[in-house]
Scaffold this active site. Structure first.
Site, PDB file in Angstrom:
ATOM      1  N   GLU A  65       0.790  -1.227   0.000  1.00 28.34           N
ATOM      2  CA  GLU A  65       0.000   0.000   0.000  1.00 28.34           C
ATOM      3  C   GLU A  65       0.827   1.283   0.000  1.00 28.34           C
ATOM      4  OE1 GLU A  65      -2.880  -0.113   3.155  1.00 28.34           O
ATOM      5  OE2 GLU A  65      -3.911  -1.851   2.341  1.00 28.34           O
ATOM      6  N   GLU A 104      -5.578  -8.555   0.915  1.00 30.08           N
ATOM      7  CA  GLU A 104      -6.200  -8.252   2.207  1.00 30.08           C
ATOM      8  C   GLU A 104      -7.673  -7.964   1.972  1.00 30.08           C
ATOM      9  OE1 GLU A 104      -4.434  -5.103   4.561  1.00 30.08           O
ATOM     10  OE2 GLU A 104      -2.421  -5.791   4.036  1.00 30.08           O
TER      11      GLU A 104
HETATM   12  C1  BGC Z   1      -3.051  -2.504   6.016  1.00 33.71           C
HETATM   13  C2  BGC Z   1      -3.055  -3.288   7.304  1.00 33.71           C
HETATM   14  C3  BGC Z   1      -4.130  -2.753   8.218  1.00 33.71           C
HETATM   15  C4  BGC Z   1      -5.464  -2.911   7.522  1.00 33.71           C
HETATM   16  C5  BGC Z   1      -6.669  -2.457   8.335  1.00 33.71           C
HETATM   17  C6  BGC Z   1      -4.400  -2.157   5.491  1.00 33.71           C
HETATM   18  O1  BGC Z   1      -4.399  -0.831   5.065  1.00 33.71           O
HETATM   19  O2  BGC Z   1      -2.246  -3.119   5.053  1.00 33.71           O
HETATM   20  O3  BGC Z   1      -1.793  -3.223   7.876  1.00 33.71           O
HETATM   21  O4  BGC Z   1      -4.138  -3.375   9.455  1.00 33.71           O
HETATM   22  O5  BGC Z   1      -5.474  -2.185   6.336  1.00 33.71           O
HETATM   23  O6  BGC Z   1      -6.623  -1.083   8.574  1.00 33.71           O
END
Ligand code: BGC
Length: 452
Positions: free
Chosen positions: A166, A353
């Site tokens: 990111e 994610e």
């Molecule tokens: C990040 C994580 C974070 C998640 C939730 C993402 O932007 O890669 O490190 O915990 O979002 O906020």
């Protein structure tokens, strides 16, 4: 049935990052990171929380690997802490730091779990921050030196790599909004940081091409933007917001140019390059896969007070919102996957994610934590991924965020994203209902999602 399941070989996993789970940040010769400094600075994180202990994964990693195996995870996405390997950021290598990741990778392979390693998930060696961090153009060399060292140590066993997690958050939260390390607030710095992140990424990919055997990619966070109305002002705000968050990194990587809107919205903060075209073109380095982190979307209207992007967000009161205040809107995940394919072509995609913070009690009273909202979130988002695949998008895998309740950056331990509950007093792990649901989904390659 074949309608319901995912393509053969679809990779099911979960993700974490080093500073968020490991704890013991200074153990075995590791150097201080920017996040260690930041979290130890008064008022920077909720409750003054730090990553000193986190999930104690640095010491409990074997137990955590067993947990992953128990859930049937096929892949684990983790990040490597640069300051464990190079305590001073460059130069001297700290072998015990590398040894930790060697053990972790061997442990994954022994359990049949494919390692997917991220080189940079936001924890920069503090010694490099002292030299300007991501503002210093030399960061591309520093990052490549670190990346090459890690490739040489682990590439024989790690088939999937990503350079940065990111870049938008590194730039925006770290240098524009001041919410993450190093806590700067500068419109002038922001585009310089973005450019150096992309230079570092491209340089590490080139280094990998010289000697790597696996596949390397980039991980971006995408938040689809929808104009709140057909008013030209709102339509223009949508385009600015999309350029700033979603196209700022992907356009250079895939098309070799920055979005025009960026230049306009940054005005005199836009850096003057001797040869801008050549400079942007040098960022275009073919990658083997693209990782997409998806949490929510934004309904955008023109907001003159919100400089420089002038993006106002219209809260969708009819929809569920997570503990982060993020709207739950699964159809946007399908939309964004289709958008990436249409705009950038057929690169293999992974959801690196996706997940949600909902309320869970600090102490688990039973042997499972009931988290119906999170179960629904996973079910509906996985269906949205399946829909994108039906529409012909080449999605090859999915990683839940996160394996464990962990250190949620400036929100500290107040927000829980885990499939597995962590009691932050005792470090006891308790699977949530969502973990069991996800294990069922994996077992049937998606069949447990049912139709819909
Ligand atoms: C990040 C994580 C974070 C998640 C939730 C993402 O932007 O890669 O490190 O915990 O979002 O906020």
């Amino acid at each position: 049935m074949s309608e319901l399941v995912f393509p053969e070989g679809f990779l099911w996993g979960a993700a974490t990052s080093a500073y968020q789970v490991e704890g013991s940040p200074l153990a075995d010769g590791a150097g201080v990171s920017n996040w260690h400094r930041f979290s130890h600075t008064p008022r920077m994180t909720h409750n003054g929380d730090t990553g000193d202990i986190a999930c104690d994964h640095y010491r409990r990693w074997e137990q955590d690997l067993d947990l992953m195996a128990g859930l049937g995870l096929q892949s684990y996405r983790f990040s490597i802490s640069w300051s464990r390997i190079f305590p001073d950021g460059t130069g001297r290598i700290n072998q015990p730091g590398l040894d930790f990741y060697q053990r972790l990778v061997d442990g994954l392979l022994a359990r049949g779990i494919t390692p997917n390693a991220t080189l940079y998930h936001w924890d920069l060696p503090a010694a490099l921050d002292d030299r300007g961090g991501w503002l210093n153009p030399d960061v591309a060399h520093w990052f490549t030196e670190y990346a090459t060292t890690v490739f040489r140590a682990l590439d024989d066993r790690v088939p999937m790599w990503s350079t940065l997690n990111e870049p938008w958050v590194v730039m925006h939260a770290g240098y524009m909004a001041g919410e993450h390390a190093p806590g700067h607030r500068s419109t002038w710095e922001a585009p310089r940081v973005s450019h150096n992140l992309l230079r570092a990424h491209a340089s590490a990919v080139r280094a990998y091409r010289a000697e790597g055997r696996g596949r390397i990619g980039l991980v971006v966070n995408l938040e689809p933007k929808y104009a709140a109305s057909g008013r030209p002002e709102d339509v223009a705000a949508q385009a600015r917001a999309e350029a700033y968050m979603n196209r700022q990194y992907l356009d250079p990587v895939f098309l070799g140019r920055y979005p025009d809107e960026l230049r306009d919205l940054l005005g005199e903060a836009w850096p003057a390059h001797a040869d801008e075209e050549a400079e942007a073109e040098s960022l275009r380095e073919p990658i083997d896969w693209l990782g997409i982190n998806y949490y929510t979307r934004a309904v955008t209207r023109d907001e003159p007070g919100d400089l420089p992007v002038r993006e106002g967000r219209v809260r969708q009161e009819r929809h569920t919102h997570t503990e982060m205040g993020w709207e739950v809107y699964p159809p946007a995940l399908t939309d964004v996957l289709v958008w990436v394919r249409d705009r950038y072509g057929d690169v293999p995609l992974y959801i690196t994610e996706n997940g949600a913070a909902f309320y869970d009690p600090p102490v688990a009273e039973e042997d499972v934590v009931e988290d119906p909202l999170r179960v629904a979130y996973y079910r509906d988002h996985l269906r949205a991924v399946r829909e994108a695949i039906r529409r012909g998008v080449d999605v090859r895998g999915y990683y839940a965020w996160s394996l464990l309740d962990n250190f949620e950056w400036s929100a500290g331990y107040a927000k829980r994203f885990g499939l597995v509950h962590v009691d932050h007093q005792t470090q006891r792990r308790t699977p949530k209902r969502s973990a069991r649901f996800y294990a069922d989904v994996i077992r049937g390659n998606g069949a447990a999602l049912g139709p819909g």
